[in-house]
Design an enzyme around this catalytic site. Structure first.
Site, PDB file in Angstrom:
ATOM      1  N   CYS A 107       1.063  -1.744   0.103  1.00 27.85           N
ATOM      2  CA  CYS A 107       0.486  -0.324   0.089  1.00 27.85           C
ATOM      3  C   CYS A 107       0.841   0.951   0.567  1.00 27.85           C
ATOM      4  O   CYS A 107       0.726   2.301  -0.703  1.00 27.85           O
ATOM      5  CB  CYS A 107      -0.799   0.063   1.037  1.00 27.85           C
ATOM      6  SG  CYS A 107      -2.070   1.577   1.629  1.00 27.85           S
ATOM      7  N   CYS A 205      -7.220  -1.941   7.429  1.00 29.24           N
ATOM      8  CA  CYS A 205      -7.927  -1.033   6.920  1.00 29.24           C
ATOM      9  C   CYS A 205      -9.491  -2.194   6.211  1.00 29.24           C
ATOM     10  O   CYS A 205     -10.568  -1.961   6.060  1.00 29.24           O
ATOM     11  CB  CYS A 205      -8.575  -0.155   5.566  1.00 29.24           C
ATOM     12  SG  CYS A 205      -7.330  -0.035   4.568  1.00 29.24           S
TER      13      CYS A 205
END
Length: 367
Positions: A107, A205
């Site tokens: 990410c 997340c």
């Protein structure tokens, strides 16, 4: 910094909020950027076990901070489709292979310090900034830009950013690298930020409840019960499916032999749905192979330090380049439970990140 326009990654947390404030105080034109990685529906259906990033409340916090700090602009960018392809699919694939992924590494590479730079360019901003705790500087020793550990050893995030593209470093700025967390919260309280005492994010997340097994099952990944063997090849128990385990794990296995011995997952064979377990003393390794290596500083062989997971210390090691993007790491002392799929990061004696890559079981010896 020669260009006064900066794109600031705004998570809605205290670190990025204070970093944005500090840049404003230095008269930078600050553009806030907030990524939406998963649907808000996920958070309405699945309660957060611990604080995660990118939740709907984080978006609202980021909006409030952008308004309070009077940022020059603030954008919410939907990356759900790309995030699934680059991060979530990788996460699932790695577990299918019997390995343990670290999606935050990718990410950071592809989105926070990849796509964000593209967005910065569209704004005419040459810089991307964030609230991460690490230092970026030009190294006379290595004649290149490097990243190294932040001064706050408890919050240092150099490991998590050790897989970003080296070529992005001249365009990045980390205002908090020489600061301590207690200073950040103090500043946030003094200027009246609503997030001053907000907890740090701890979980992924896209899995708010931290239940990987539930997540994998809901994404069509199912496995049947399998057999468990000891190092001598004796069948001694059963497991609930190989993807529910990682190297070093002790829980979740039903033994009908050797139940009184402390055993850990030693190896995973996904094609056979088989686990090999071993006693603690067999779980140590002095060597590992790192593949798909991301170099910040190229080298042939060095004496440095290697960190093999997010919650571990760097250990002294001799690191040798054995192919273009492959390293062999030889530790001075054996380390516990080397885990394929995790990232190994190489540091020098002063905390400079030299390289990082993926631990690969196929090339490893005894683990």
């Amino acid at each position: 910094m020669s260009n006064k326009k900066v794109l600031m990654l705004m998570s809605g947390g205290v670190d990025s909020s204070v970093a944005a404030y500090l840049l404003k105080e230095q008269n930078y034109h600050v553009i806030g950027l907030h990524f939406k990685t998963v649907s808000d529906v996920v958070f309405s259906l699945i309660p957060e076990k611990k604080k995660v990033c990118c939740s709907p409340s984080d978006t609202q916090d980021a909006l409030k901070i952008a308004d309070k700090l009077d940022l020059d602009d603030f954008q919410i960018v939907d990356i759900k489709k790309e995030f699934k392809e680059k991060i979530i699919d990788y996460f699932i694939k790695t577990y299918k292979e019997g390995k343990t992924p670290n999606p935050c590494m990718l990410c950071n590479r592809f989105f926070k310090f990849g796509k964000a730079l593209e967005i910065a360019h569209s704004y005419g901003a040459d810089w991307v900034s964030s609230g991460h705790y690490l230092i970026k500087e030009y190294s006379n020793k290595y004649s290149t830009y490097i990243i190294k550990k932040g001064v706050d050893q408890y919050k240092d995030q150099s490991y998590f950013l050790s897989y970003i593209d080296k070529n992005t470093l001249p365009k990045l700025h980390f205002p908090l690298g020489n600061m301590y967390k207690v200073e950040i919260r103090d500043i946030a309280n003094k200027i009246g930020l609503s997030v001053a005492n907000k907890p740090d994010s701890q979980e992924l997340c896209f899995i708010p409840d931290n239940d990987y097994r539930r997540f994998l099952k809901e994404n069509g990944v199912t496995t049947e019960e399998g057999k468990v063997y000891d190092l001598e090849g004796n069948e001694i128990g059963t497991h609930t499916g190989y993807m529910n385990y990682t190297i070093g794990q002790r829980s979740g296995i039903s033994y009908y032999k050797n139940a009184n011995v402390k055993l850990h997952v030693y190896k995973i064979f996904p094609q056979k749905n088989v686990l090999i377990v071993a006693p603690t003393e067999e779980m140590y390794s002095k060597e590992l192979i790192v593949q798909n290596v991301n170099f910040f500083v190229d080298f042939k062989e060095i004496e440095g330090f290697c960190r093999v997971r997010k919650k571990s210390e760097e250990k002294p090691a001799v690191v040798k380049k054995i192919a273009d993007h492959t390293l062999k790491v030889s530790f001075k002392e054996p380390i516990f439970a080397v885990t394929p799929g995790q990232f190994a990061t190489i540091y020098d004696e002063s905390g400079v990140v030299l390289a990082s890559g993926v631990i690969n079981i196929k090339e490893m010896g005894e683990v």
